[in-house]
Scaffold this motif. Sequence first.
Motif, PDB file in Angstrom:
ATOM      1  N   TYR A 164       8.163  -4.423  -7.934  1.00  0.00           N
ATOM      2  CA  TYR A 164       8.457  -3.107  -8.503  1.00  0.00           C
ATOM      3  C   TYR A 164       7.623  -1.986  -7.904  1.00  0.00           C
ATOM      4  O   TYR A 164       7.835  -0.827  -8.239  1.00  0.00           O
ATOM      5  CB  TYR A 164       8.275  -3.144 -10.023  1.00  0.00           C
ATOM      6  CG  TYR A 164       9.244  -4.085 -10.676  1.00  0.00           C
ATOM      7  CD1 TYR A 164      10.559  -3.699 -10.931  1.00  0.00           C
ATOM      8  CD2 TYR A 164       8.860  -5.391 -11.000  1.00  0.00           C
ATOM      9  CE1 TYR A 164      11.463  -4.577 -11.499  1.00  0.00           C
ATOM     10  CE2 TYR A 164       9.759  -6.276 -11.577  1.00  0.00           C
ATOM     11  CZ  TYR A 164      11.064  -5.865 -11.815  1.00  0.00           C
ATOM     12  OH  TYR A 164      11.959  -6.728 -12.367  1.00  0.00           O
ATOM     13  N   GLY A 165       6.668  -2.331  -7.058  1.00  0.00           N
ATOM     14  CA  GLY A 165       5.894  -1.269  -6.419  1.00  0.00           C
ATOM     15  C   GLY A 165       4.538  -1.755  -5.963  1.00  0.00           C
ATOM     16  O   GLY A 165       4.197  -2.939  -6.046  1.00  0.00           O
ATOM     17  N   ARG A 166       3.755  -0.789  -5.486  1.00  0.00           N
ATOM     18  CA  ARG A 166       2.433  -1.104  -4.969  1.00  0.00           C
ATOM     19  C   ARG A 166       1.444  -1.261  -6.126  1.00  0.00           C
ATOM     20  O   ARG A 166       1.304  -0.363  -6.964  1.00  0.00           O
ATOM     21  CB  ARG A 166       1.978   0.014  -4.032  1.00  0.00           C
ATOM     22  CG  ARG A 166       0.558  -0.159  -3.539  1.00  0.00           C
ATOM     23  CD  ARG A 166       0.149   1.030  -2.698  1.00  0.00           C
ATOM     24  NE  ARG A 166      -1.307   1.065  -2.531  1.00  0.00           N
ATOM     25  CZ  ARG A 166      -1.980   2.148  -2.213  1.00  0.00           C
ATOM     26  NH1 ARG A 166      -1.337   3.298  -2.042  1.00  0.00           N
ATOM     27  NH2 ARG A 166      -3.281   2.098  -2.074  1.00  0.00           N
ATOM     28  N   ILE A 167       0.774  -2.393  -6.170  1.00  0.00           N
ATOM     29  CA  ILE A 167      -0.190  -2.657  -7.228  1.00  0.00           C
ATOM     30  C   ILE A 167      -1.577  -2.187  -6.795  1.00  0.00           C
ATOM     31  O   ILE A 167      -2.057  -2.541  -5.708  1.00  0.00           O
ATOM     32  CB  ILE A 167      -0.207  -4.160  -7.573  1.00  0.00           C
ATOM     33  CG1 ILE A 167       1.147  -4.557  -8.196  1.00  0.00           C
ATOM     34  CG2 ILE A 167      -1.353  -4.483  -8.532  1.00  0.00           C
ATOM     35  CD1 ILE A 167       1.320  -6.050  -8.361  1.00  0.00           C
ATOM     36  N   ARG A 188      -2.022  -2.242 -12.726  1.00  0.00           N
ATOM     37  CA  ARG A 188      -1.936  -0.810 -12.465  1.00  0.00           C
ATOM     38  C   ARG A 188      -1.124  -0.594 -11.201  1.00  0.00           C
ATOM     39  O   ARG A 188      -1.486  -1.075 -10.130  1.00  0.00           O
ATOM     40  CB  ARG A 188      -3.327  -0.192 -12.295  1.00  0.00           C
ATOM     41  CG  ARG A 188      -3.270   1.316 -12.018  1.00  0.00           C
ATOM     42  CD  ARG A 188      -4.649   1.923 -11.848  1.00  0.00           C
ATOM     43  NE  ARG A 188      -5.443   1.793 -13.057  1.00  0.00           N
ATOM     44  CZ  ARG A 188      -5.358   2.614 -14.092  1.00  0.00           C
ATOM     45  NH1 ARG A 188      -4.523   3.632 -14.053  1.00  0.00           N
ATOM     46  NH2 ARG A 188      -6.105   2.405 -15.150  1.00  0.00           N
ATOM     47  N   PHE A 189      -0.032   0.150 -11.340  1.00  0.00           N
ATOM     48  CA  PHE A 189       0.799   0.488 -10.184  1.00  0.00           C
ATOM     49  C   PHE A 189       0.319   1.789  -9.559  1.00  0.00           C
ATOM     50  O   PHE A 189      -0.429   2.571 -10.168  1.00  0.00           O
ATOM     51  CB  PHE A 189       2.264   0.642 -10.608  1.00  0.00           C
ATOM     52  CG  PHE A 189       3.004  -0.664 -10.733  1.00  0.00           C
ATOM     53  CD1 PHE A 189       3.478  -1.320  -9.612  1.00  0.00           C
ATOM     54  CD2 PHE A 189       3.216  -1.232 -11.985  1.00  0.00           C
ATOM     55  CE1 PHE A 189       4.152  -2.526  -9.727  1.00  0.00           C
ATOM     56  CE2 PHE A 189       3.888  -2.436 -12.109  1.00  0.00           C
ATOM     57  CZ  PHE A 189       4.350  -3.091 -10.968  1.00  0.00           C
ATOM     58  N   ASP A 190       0.752   2.003  -8.320  1.00  0.00           N
ATOM     59  CA  ASP A 190       0.449   3.265  -7.650  1.00  0.00           C
ATOM     60  C   ASP A 190       1.128   4.429  -8.371  1.00  0.00           C
ATOM     61  O   ASP A 190       0.537   5.484  -8.548  1.00  0.00           O
ATOM     62  CB  ASP A 190       0.912   3.184  -6.193  1.00  0.00           C
ATOM     63  CG  ASP A 190       0.619   4.444  -5.413  1.00  0.00           C
ATOM     64  OD1 ASP A 190      -0.486   4.988  -5.564  1.00  0.00           O
ATOM     65  OD2 ASP A 190       1.502   4.884  -4.650  1.00  0.00           O
ATOM     66  N   LYS A 191       2.360   4.204  -8.791  1.00  0.00           N
ATOM     67  CA  LYS A 191       3.137   5.280  -9.403  1.00  0.00           C
ATOM     68  C   LYS A 191       3.593   4.903 -10.812  1.00  0.00           C
ATOM     69  O   LYS A 191       3.913   3.753 -11.087  1.00  0.00           O
ATOM     70  CB  LYS A 191       4.391   5.557  -8.562  1.00  0.00           C
ATOM     71  CG  LYS A 191       4.103   6.107  -7.170  1.00  0.00           C
ATOM     72  CD  LYS A 191       3.640   7.551  -7.247  1.00  0.00           C
ATOM     73  CE  LYS A 191       3.643   8.205  -5.877  1.00  0.00           C
ATOM     74  NZ  LYS A 191       2.631   7.599  -4.982  1.00  0.00           N
ATOM     75  N   ARG A 192       3.632   5.899 -11.655  1.00  0.00           N
ATOM     76  CA  ARG A 192       4.119   5.653 -13.014  1.00  0.00           C
ATOM     77  C   ARG A 192       5.564   5.157 -13.000  1.00  0.00           C
ATOM     78  O   ARG A 192       5.937   4.301 -13.798  1.00  0.00           O
ATOM     79  CB  ARG A 192       4.018   6.930 -13.860  1.00  0.00           C
ATOM     80  CG  ARG A 192       4.530   6.723 -15.274  1.00  0.00           C
ATOM     81  CD  ARG A 192       4.388   7.932 -16.157  1.00  0.00           C
ATOM     82  NE  ARG A 192       5.036   7.697 -17.455  1.00  0.00           N
ATOM     83  CZ  ARG A 192       4.412   7.232 -18.538  1.00  0.00           C
ATOM     84  NH1 ARG A 192       3.136   6.941 -18.482  1.00  0.00           N
ATOM     85  NH2 ARG A 192       5.070   7.057 -19.666  1.00  0.00           N
ATOM     86  N   ILE A 193       6.367   5.712 -12.109  1.00  0.00           N
ATOM     87  CA  ILE A 193       7.772   5.295 -12.024  1.00  0.00           C
ATOM     88  C   ILE A 193       7.876   3.799 -11.771  1.00  0.00           C
ATOM     89  O   ILE A 193       8.729   3.114 -12.338  1.00  0.00           O
ATOM     90  CB  ILE A 193       8.491   6.069 -10.893  1.00  0.00           C
ATOM     91  CG1 ILE A 193       8.476   7.568 -11.187  1.00  0.00           C
ATOM     92  CG2 ILE A 193       9.926   5.580 -10.741  1.00  0.00           C
ATOM     93  CD1 ILE A 193       9.004   8.411 -10.048  1.00  0.00           C
ATOM     94  N   GLU A 194       6.985   3.304 -10.915  1.00  0.00           N
ATOM     95  CA  GLU A 194       7.001   1.873 -10.617  1.00  0.00           C
ATOM     96  C   GLU A 194       6.676   1.062 -11.875  1.00  0.00           C
ATOM     97  O   GLU A 194       7.283   0.010 -12.132  1.00  0.00           O
ATOM     98  CB  GLU A 194       5.986   1.563  -9.507  1.00  0.00           C
ATOM     99  CG  GLU A 194       6.320   2.249  -8.188  1.00  0.00           C
ATOM    100  CD  GLU A 194       5.173   2.188  -7.195  1.00  0.00           C
ATOM    101  OE1 GLU A 194       5.426   2.400  -5.991  1.00  0.00           O
ATOM    102  OE2 GLU A 194       4.012   1.946  -7.613  1.00  0.00           O
TER     103      GLU A 194
END
Length: 375
Positions: A164-167, A188-194
Amino acid sequence: RLQLLAVNRSPPAPSCLQQIISTMETQVSNGPTSNSGLPNGPPLSANGAADDSKTNLIVNYLPQNMTQEEFKSLFGSIGEIESCKLVRDKITGQSLGYGFVNYVDPNDADKAINTLNGLKLQMKTIKVSYARPSSASIRDANLYVSGLPKSMSQKEMEQLFSQYGRIITSRILVDQVTGVSRGVGFIRFDKRIEAEEAIKGLNGQKPLGASEPITVKFANNPSQKTGQALLSHLYQTTARRYTGPLHHQTQRFRLDNLLNMAYGVKRFSPITIDSMTSLAGVNLTGASSGGWCIFVYNLSPEADESVLWQLFGPFGAVTNVKVIRDFATNKCKGFGFVTMTNYEEAAMAIASLNGYRLGDRILQVSFKTSKQHKA
DNA sequence: TATTATT
């Protein structure tokens, strides 16, 4: 007289406590997105604005008791610092355990990562890495995961979420004695959207081979303290200064006070009021036509009126606050005044806030006396 | 079933 006051006392307005808590909450907003850097390299700047992506570092897992000065000293030993900041809770002044260092020379930033990342300081291992460009899109991207199979490793959890994204960080909480997974963790993802997409995709789902579904939701923000946590903090930083049997009554009073703030329950007895009154050094000079004037000493030069409202508001009716400033610099001269309507609420505020640590300063709070202006 | 990562 004190007994009468205790009986007729009106409880501190709950809304004031709510106010102090809500002020601590992180504001969530949507904003422009920006480029993120490669996982192991400096972040890319999104536009032509000042590019500090190769000089600005974020430092995590700092010891709770580290001061701004120690922080600057440690990272200043690497090279010339353009600016640095130990991030603190706006109200309590407590370190949030992380900070930023912006070097003049990108080479020094690189050197700081190589020499200070992983440094052990008081049971903590600090993390030094390039700061991502500040953006609303990277805030509130921390997830709390529960119901994980006890056998799942941190790496396996990351594999599950990485689609789902960059962790940015991941962690599985373990039993302190046995070291076995407690089945809960953080991503914790890089982006909230992720993070939002990960919730949609994984909440209520069973990881392959698992017998139970996992729960995935946004983690409680550390600054979104409950009233209890905040009050427990207040209690620890005030009552604990007093030790020995003679002060037992005082501590009891403070605890009652804080419980009152939390639950709006009247739990006062005349004896505790009496003991507190002697502690606060009450005299009648604090009284005036508009209420009870309180002297607050050892404020920082940056202090403003809002901090006084936030500190004293939870104790009851505050009618006026004033920070005394230097005429030329407009900086606070180190003290201010607060006016409270009710004697007992004012006395409670003094008993609780005198000796309270605000930032790196210990406040001195008392009823105003006639000759305190020279302080 | 809750640590402290965006000034």
